[in-house]
Design an enzyme around this catalytic site. Structure first.
Site, PDB file in Angstrom:
ATOM      1  N   ARG A   1     -26.401  -1.898   4.984  1.00 18.00           N
ATOM      2  CA  ARG A   1     -26.099  -3.329   4.894  1.00 18.00           C
ATOM      3  C   ARG A   1     -26.716  -4.117   6.048  1.00 18.00           C
ATOM      4  O   ARG A   1     -26.843  -5.326   5.976  1.00 18.00           O
ATOM      5  CB  ARG A   1     -24.579  -3.526   4.979  1.00 18.00           C
ATOM      6  CG  ARG A   1     -23.840  -3.305   3.701  1.00 18.00           C
ATOM      7  CD  ARG A   1     -23.931  -4.574   2.859  1.00 18.00           C
ATOM      8  NE  ARG A   1     -23.520  -4.353   1.499  1.00 18.00           N
ATOM      9  CZ  ARG A   1     -22.272  -4.442   1.069  1.00 18.00           C
ATOM     10  NH1 ARG A   1     -21.309  -4.748   1.918  1.00 18.00           N
ATOM     11  NH2 ARG A   1     -21.992  -4.239  -0.182  1.00 18.00           N
TER      12      ARG A   1
ATOM     13  N   LYS B   1       0.851  -1.191   0.000  1.00 16.87           N
ATOM     14  CA  LYS B   1       0.000   0.000   0.000  1.00 16.87           C
ATOM     15  C   LYS B   1       0.887   1.242   0.000  1.00 16.87           C
ATOM     16  O   LYS B   1       1.856   1.304   0.750  1.00 16.87           O
ATOM     17  CB  LYS B   1      -0.895  -0.045   1.249  1.00 16.87           C
ATOM     18  CG  LYS B   1      -2.260   0.531   1.035  1.00 16.87           C
ATOM     19  CD  LYS B   1      -3.236   0.183   2.150  1.00 16.87           C
ATOM     20  CE  LYS B   1      -4.533   0.937   1.897  1.00 16.87           C
ATOM     21  NZ  LYS B   1      -5.602   0.544   2.782  1.00 16.87           N
TER      22      LYS B   1
ATOM     23  N   GLU C   1     -20.821  -5.116   8.603  1.00 20.53           N
ATOM     24  CA  GLU C   1     -21.810  -4.255   9.257  1.00 20.53           C
ATOM     25  C   GLU C   1     -22.925  -5.065   9.914  1.00 20.53           C
ATOM     26  O   GLU C   1     -23.327  -4.789  11.041  1.00 20.53           O
ATOM     27  CB  GLU C   1     -22.395  -3.260   8.252  1.00 20.53           C
ATOM     28  CG  GLU C   1     -21.459  -2.134   7.866  1.00 20.53           C
ATOM     29  CD  GLU C   1     -20.372  -2.534   6.869  1.00 20.53           C
ATOM     30  OE1 GLU C   1     -20.473  -3.646   6.302  1.00 20.53           O
ATOM     31  OE2 GLU C   1     -19.435  -1.743   6.658  1.00 20.53           O
TER      32      GLU C   1
HETATM   33  C1  LIG Z   1     -19.640  -2.129   3.199  1.00 20.45           C
HETATM   34  C2  LIG Z   1     -18.453  -1.224   3.356  1.00 20.45           C
HETATM   35  N1  LIG Z   1     -17.959  -0.977   4.586  1.00 20.45           N
HETATM   36  C3  LIG Z   1     -16.893  -0.169   4.739  1.00 20.45           C
HETATM   37  C4  LIG Z   1     -16.297   0.406   3.659  1.00 20.45           C
HETATM   38  C5  LIG Z   1     -15.141   1.375   3.817  1.00 20.45           C
HETATM   39  N2  LIG Z   1     -13.930   0.887   3.179  1.00 20.45           N
HETATM   40  C6  LIG Z   1     -13.510   1.346   1.987  1.00 20.45           C
HETATM   41  S1  LIG Z   1     -12.097   0.636   1.481  1.00 20.45           S
HETATM   42  C7  LIG Z   1     -12.011  -0.291   2.882  1.00 20.45           C
HETATM   43  C8  LIG Z   1     -10.861  -1.210   3.094  1.00 20.45           C
HETATM   44  C9  LIG Z   1     -10.753  -2.164   1.989  1.00 20.45           C
HETATM   45  O1  LIG Z   1      -9.644  -2.978   2.245  1.00 20.45           O
HETATM   46  P1  LIG Z   1      -9.182  -4.005   1.163  1.00 20.45           P
HETATM   47  O2  LIG Z   1     -10.385  -4.647   0.546  1.00 20.45           O
HETATM   48  O3  LIG Z   1      -8.187  -4.897   1.753  1.00 20.45           O
HETATM   49  O4  LIG Z   1      -8.551  -3.092   0.031  1.00 20.45           O
HETATM   50  P2  LIG Z   1      -7.319  -2.072   0.148  1.00 20.45           P
HETATM   51  O5  LIG Z   1      -7.902  -0.724   0.433  1.00 20.45           O
HETATM   52  O6  LIG Z   1      -6.423  -2.550   1.221  1.00 20.45           O
HETATM   53  O7  LIG Z   1      -6.715  -2.104  -1.197  1.00 20.45           O
HETATM   54  C10 LIG Z   1     -13.085  -0.037   3.729  1.00 20.45           C
HETATM   55  C11 LIG Z   1     -13.287  -0.647   5.038  1.00 20.45           C
HETATM   56  C12 LIG Z   1     -16.860   0.138   2.399  1.00 20.45           C
HETATM   57  N3  LIG Z   1     -16.370   0.688   1.295  1.00 20.45           N
HETATM   58  N4  LIG Z   1     -17.915  -0.679   2.282  1.00 20.45           N
END
Ligand SMILES: Cc1ncc(C[n+]2csc(CCOP(=O)(O)OP(=O)(O)O)c2C)c(N)n1
Length: 625
Positions: free
Chosen positions: A395, A280, A366
């Site tokens: 959700r 990242k 959620e």
């Molecule tokens: C249902 C939902 N809950 C929370 C989020 C907020 N959110 C956006 S990106 C993220 C982390 C995603 O992590 P990962 O899938 O590992 O991808 P990375 O950002 O590390 O590439 C979160 C929690 C979301 N987009 N959707």
């Protein structure tokens, strides 16, 4: 090859891995440059440049379909699919969305922003493809935190073992927004970083090679046995139980390796998961060092790595929530907070640092977080705050209904990012009043300023019911002086007048007060009331006010179809209060795109100018009648 020359993914097909690596640097440079002025999702995008380049080199988008989970990491995909020249407009009103969006490009198949959908969507597309007798590839691209979503596990459970041309790309950077949590992270990392596993392998090799005479040979011959053993301690076992063939882990910045692997996989006749390790923030030192801070960024100075902003940091509703809830936790050891993967955004970092056992990050889950919070609070020994963004709470509607409200458990929901969100349609928190209002025993409140937020947080546990306090991510004052108890369902009169009653919800009271001033200058005297409680309404006060006002204006940053205004209209009807003209201002029934908060308010007509104009028209028409 220069970046500007790339108009479609076809333009990179002939590039060697070396040239692709050079291109990767240019793309990275562009992402950093544009985000330093526009803001956006930085860390995940810097990590996926080589991965997306390799996918576009090997597969044939849009026939082969990439489904990016959340789709916040798809900037390189945008750049490669004809949107390079518009990339400077990223996140700006009328410009490119920060997420995939079919209106922008045939290479984007869904407009996404919520996590955990890519596997289900990929499966749906694959089934349709098979029913149609087609043979294109479907590639869900998921993050490691995607696997903390229950929905992802439901989809894994549903993958037919003979599903062809279905390649899941697991982009593992070991991070959600904050550090990823739970057993899944252990499964993914156990081969890679677990010292015991490494020791185990080394130990086996060392032991075998010591057998006199044929130790070395045996060691070579037993490679296969060792790799089977590795399987026992690698993520392979986990995915293969679901019928997915596991490949990896692969260095997600090694283009040659990625391209070779994807090429090899094209001929497999079963579903596959490719485990790709990415970093990242790659290419920007501060982002590598502090991935949480650099996940989603505001504009920043590229040289100093400092975020740009005007003057000292202002308090916001979420920052005051974080401060107050921490104070409350310090005073009361029974207070517990739950968050579904939004520690940083919800300003709970100081809470988890101080009370790691009382601040529980459950992952992007959620539904689970709400059911879990309900059970935590069941025996009454814990005061439970579930802190959830309004848009993501959607959700958990059934969990809210079935596992908290129906059980009459007094969980406090701190509903963050209520209102219009700069990220756009996927993130606006403008429907929560609709579904919260449907729950018979729910209390719903919205503070107009920081002090009222703090008062409500402290009052809510006295109501003995599930209670939702919703607030936006905008600046507000902390407020001075002692905090007062806010009785359930008690509104507050902010200005007395006689011509018109204005009811503003939450921060919309600022607008209501400004309107009061403007109307006064035109000779119109408005009463301004902050209902504070969207549910239950302060019926006694409203009945009294309606006996001396014939015109009512409601203003809210929520869907006007089913928000406070609709609740108020229903109140009038159910109490047979007649002869009142009501004007509801809120967010119209249409999907609203992205832009700054101010621009979006302007777009939907939630500005003093537009409401004043409408009110003056009404008042002057009434006079001339
Ligand atoms: C249902 C939902 N809950 C929370 C989020 C907020 N959110 C956006 S990106 C993220 C982390 C995603 O992590 P990962 O899938 O590992 O991808 P990375 O950002 O590390 O590439 C979160 C929690 C979301 N987009 N959707």
């Amino acid at each position: 090859m220069i970046l500007e020359a790339i108009k479609t993914p076809q333009d990179i097909k002939e590039l060697s891995p070396l040239k692709l690596a050079k291109l990767a640097e240019k793309i990275r440079e562009k992402i950093i440059s544009v985000l330093s002025t526009n803001g956006g999702h930085l860390g995940s995008n810097l990590g996926t440049v080589e991965l997306i380049l390799s996918l576009h080199k090997v597969f044939d988008s849009p026939k082969d379909k990439f489904i990016f989970d959340v789709s916040h990491q798809a900037y390189t995909h945008k750049i490669l699919t004809g949107r390079n020249s518009q990339f400077e407009t990223l996140g700006k009103m009328g410009g490119l969305s920060g997420f995939t969006h079919p209106a922008e490009s045939p290479h984007d198949h869904f407009h996404l922003g919520h996590a955990g959908t890519a596997l289900s969507q990929g499966l749906g597309l694959a089934h349709t493809r098979d029913l149609n007798g087609e043979s294109n590839y479907i590639l869900p691209i998921i993050g490691d935190a995607t696997l903390t979503c229950g929905m992802s596990l439901e989809a894994l459970n549903n993958i037919p073992p003979n599903l062809k041309h279905f390649i899941v790309v697991l982009n593992d950077n070991a991070m959600s927004i904050s550090k990823n949590v739970g057993v899944i992270t252990n499964i993914l990392s156990r081969l890679i970083s677990n010292p015991t596993t490494h020791k185990l392998h080394e130990g086996i090799h060392a032991l075998i090679s010591k057998i006199p005479g044929f130790g070395k040979n045996l060691s070579r011959h037993t490679q296969k046995a060792v790799s089977s053993l590795k399987n026992l301690v690698s993520p392979a076992a986990f995915f293969e139980l679901y019928g997915l063939h596991y490949i990896g882990p692969i260095d997600g910045h090694d283009i040659k390796k990625l391209v070779d692997t994807f090429n090899d996989l094209k001929s497999t006749a079963w579903p596959v998961i490719v485990h790709v390790l990415t970093q990242k923030g790659r290419g920007l030192e501060p982002a590598v060092k502090s991935p949480v801070t650099w996940h989603g960024v505001k504009p920043f100075d590229r040289v100093t790595g400092k975020f740009l902003g005007s003057g000292p940091k202002k308090e916001t509703f979420p920052s005051l929530f974080g401060k107050e809830i921490l104070k409350m936790a310090e005073e009361d050891p029974s207070l517990v907070a739950v968050t579904p993967a939004m520690l940083a955004g919800s300003c709970l970092d100081p809470f988890i640092e101080k009370f790691p056992t009382r601040c529980l990050d459950v992952g992007i889950a959620e539904g689970h977080s709400v059911t879990f919070a309900g059970a935590l609070a069941l025996d009454g020994s814990k005061k439970v705050v579930a802190s959830i963004y309004a848009t993501f709470l959607q959700r958990a509607l059934d969990n809210l209904f079935h596992d908290v409200c129906l059980q009459e458990i007094p969980v406090l929901f701190a509903i963050d990012r209520a209102g219009l969100a700069p990220y756009g349609g996927t993130h606006h928190g403008i429907y929560d009043i609709s579904f919260l209002n449907a729950m018979p025993n729910m209390v719903i409140a919205q503070p107009r300023n920081g002090k009222l937020l703090r008062e409500l947080l402290r009052s809510a546990f006295h109501y003995g019911k599930p209670c939702a306090i919703r607030y936006p991510n905008v600046a507000t004052e902390e407020g001075e002086g002692a905090l007062s108890f806010r009785p359930e369902g008690k509104a507050e009169v902010l200005r007395e007048g006689s011509d018109l009653l204005i009811l503003g919800v939450g921060q919309m009271n600022e607008l209501a007060l400004e309107l009061h001033q403007r109307l006064k200058a035109r000779g119109i005297e408005a009463t301004v009331v902050d209902p504070i409680f969207v549910k239950p309404l302060d019926q006694a006060l409203f009945k009294e006010l309606l006996s001396r006002h014939q015109t009512v204006v409601t203003i809210e940053e929520h869907s006007v179809q089913s928000g406070f205004g609709a609740i108020f209209n229903h109140f009038l009807m159910s109490h047979k209060i007649q002869g009142i003209s009501v004007f509801n201002f809120g967010i119209p029934e249409q999907f609203i795109g992205h832009g700054s908060h101010g621009e979006l308010l302007h777009l939907v007509g939630l500005t003093a100018d537009k409401i004043e104009e409408a009110i003056v028209k009404v008042c002057t028409t009434a006079e001339t009648r």
